[in-house]
Design an enzyme around this catalytic site. Structure first.
Site, PDB file in Angstrom:
ATOM      1  CG  ASP A   1       3.436   0.994   1.157  1.00  0.00           C
ATOM      2  OD1 ASP A   1       4.011  -0.105   0.662  1.00  0.00           O
ATOM      3  OD2 ASP A   1       2.881   1.947   0.621  1.00  0.00           O
TER       4      ASP A   1
ATOM      5  CD  GLU B   1       4.310  -3.021   3.230  1.00  0.00           C
ATOM      6  OE1 GLU B   1       4.879  -2.617   1.996  1.00  0.00           O
ATOM      7  OE2 GLU B   1       3.354  -2.945   3.747  1.00  0.00           O
TER       8      GLU B   1
END
Length: 232
Positions: A52, A124
Site C-alpha cells: 500500500d 497490494e
C-alpha cells in the site's frame, strides 16, 4: 480455488507470473502475498501494508513527473482514484487474481475470492512482495505494467475515466449502440452478496463481470469489452 491448508503448484504460480509480466526470484513471497489471513498466521497482511505504501508513492511519483503543471489537489485526487479499493479490485479482477487466492474454508465458501477488499489487499500484497523480491526498480516496473493503460489515459484536471465511461465514449465515437448491462445473478447472504453482470455490445461476444456490488461487476464487464474491442 485454493482451500485452507492447500499449497500452490508451480504451474499456478507460473500462470500468474506470466499474467503479471513479473517472475519472482523467491516464489514463497508470491505464495505469501496470495494467502489471506483466514488461512492462518502466515498471511499477506504485512505485505499488504508494505505494498500500500509503495503503490501510493509510485503512483504519486508517476503523476508528479507526467503532469508538471498539475496542482497538489489535482494530483491527490488523481492518485486517490487510481489506488482506492474499487480501482484496485477492478484491476485485480482484470488479472484474474481471485483465481489464485489461498483462503480459509469460511472465506472460500462465502465467495471471498470475489470480495473487493480481499482482491484489493491481495494486489497490494503482490506489489509489496515484488519490492522485497527484486527491489524498488523492479517493483516500479511491475506497477507501471499494471497501470499502463490507466496512466496513459489519465488527466489530472478531471477524474480518471473508469472502464464504463471509456467504453461508452468509444462506442459513441464509433457511432455504435451503447452497451447494455444486466444483472444475471445475485449470490450469497445479504451482507456478502456477489453480483454477476452481463455487458452486451454490438459486434462482440457478451462480456461478464463479478463483484461485491453491481458497480464493480459492471466495471469489470466493461473492462473485458474494451479488451475485446482492442481498446486496451
Amino acid at each position: 480455488m485454493t482451500g485452507s491448508g492447500a499449497g500452490f503448484g508451480n504451474v499456478s504460480l507460473e500462470v500468474l507470473s506470466r499474467k503479471l509480466g513479473y517472475y519472482f526470484l523467491d516464489p514463497d513471497l508470491l505464495e505469501c502475498a496470495l494467502t489471506h489471513r483466514s488461512v492462518g498466521s502466515h498471511n499477506n497482511e504485512r505485505l499488504e501494508f508494505l505494498g500500500d505504501a509503495i503503490l501510493n508513492f509510485l503512483i504519486a511519483d508517476e503523476l508528479y513527473r507526467r503532469f508538471p503543471q498539475a496542482s497538489e489537489g489535482e494530483l491527490s485526487r488523481a492518485r486517490a482514484n487510481l489506488v482506492n479499493g474499487s480501482a484496485l479490485a477492478v484491476l485485480a479482477t482484470a488479472y484474474n487474481l481471485g483465481d489464485f487466492l489461498r483462503l480459509g474454508s469460511g472465506e472460500l465458501k462465502s465467495g471471498g475470492f470475489r470480495r473487493e477488499s480481499i482482491l484489493a489487499g491481495t494486489l497490494e500484497a503482490v506489489i509489496g512482495a515484488a519490492y522485497l523480491d527484486k527491489g524498488f526498480d523492479a517493483c516500479r516496473g511491475l506497477v507501471q505494467t499494471l497501470y499502463q493503460e490507466r496512466l496513459a489515459t489519465i488527466s489530472p484536471e478531471t477524474h480518471p475515466k473508469d472502464p464504463k465511461t471509456r467504453l461508452q465514449e468509444y462506442l459513441q465515437a464509433q457511432k455504435r449502440h451503447l452497451p447494455s448491462y444486466t444483472v444475471t445473478a445475485i449470490e450469497g447472504n445479504a451482507h456478502l452478496q456477489i453480483f454477476k453482470v452481463e455487458c452486451v455490445v454490438e459486434g462482440i461476444l457478451p462480456c461478464h463481470g463479478e463483484g461485491n456490488s453491481r458497480r464493480v461487476a459492471e466495471q469489470t464487464a466493461a473492462q473485458q469489452a474494451l479488451k475485446l474491442l482492442g481498446c486496451e
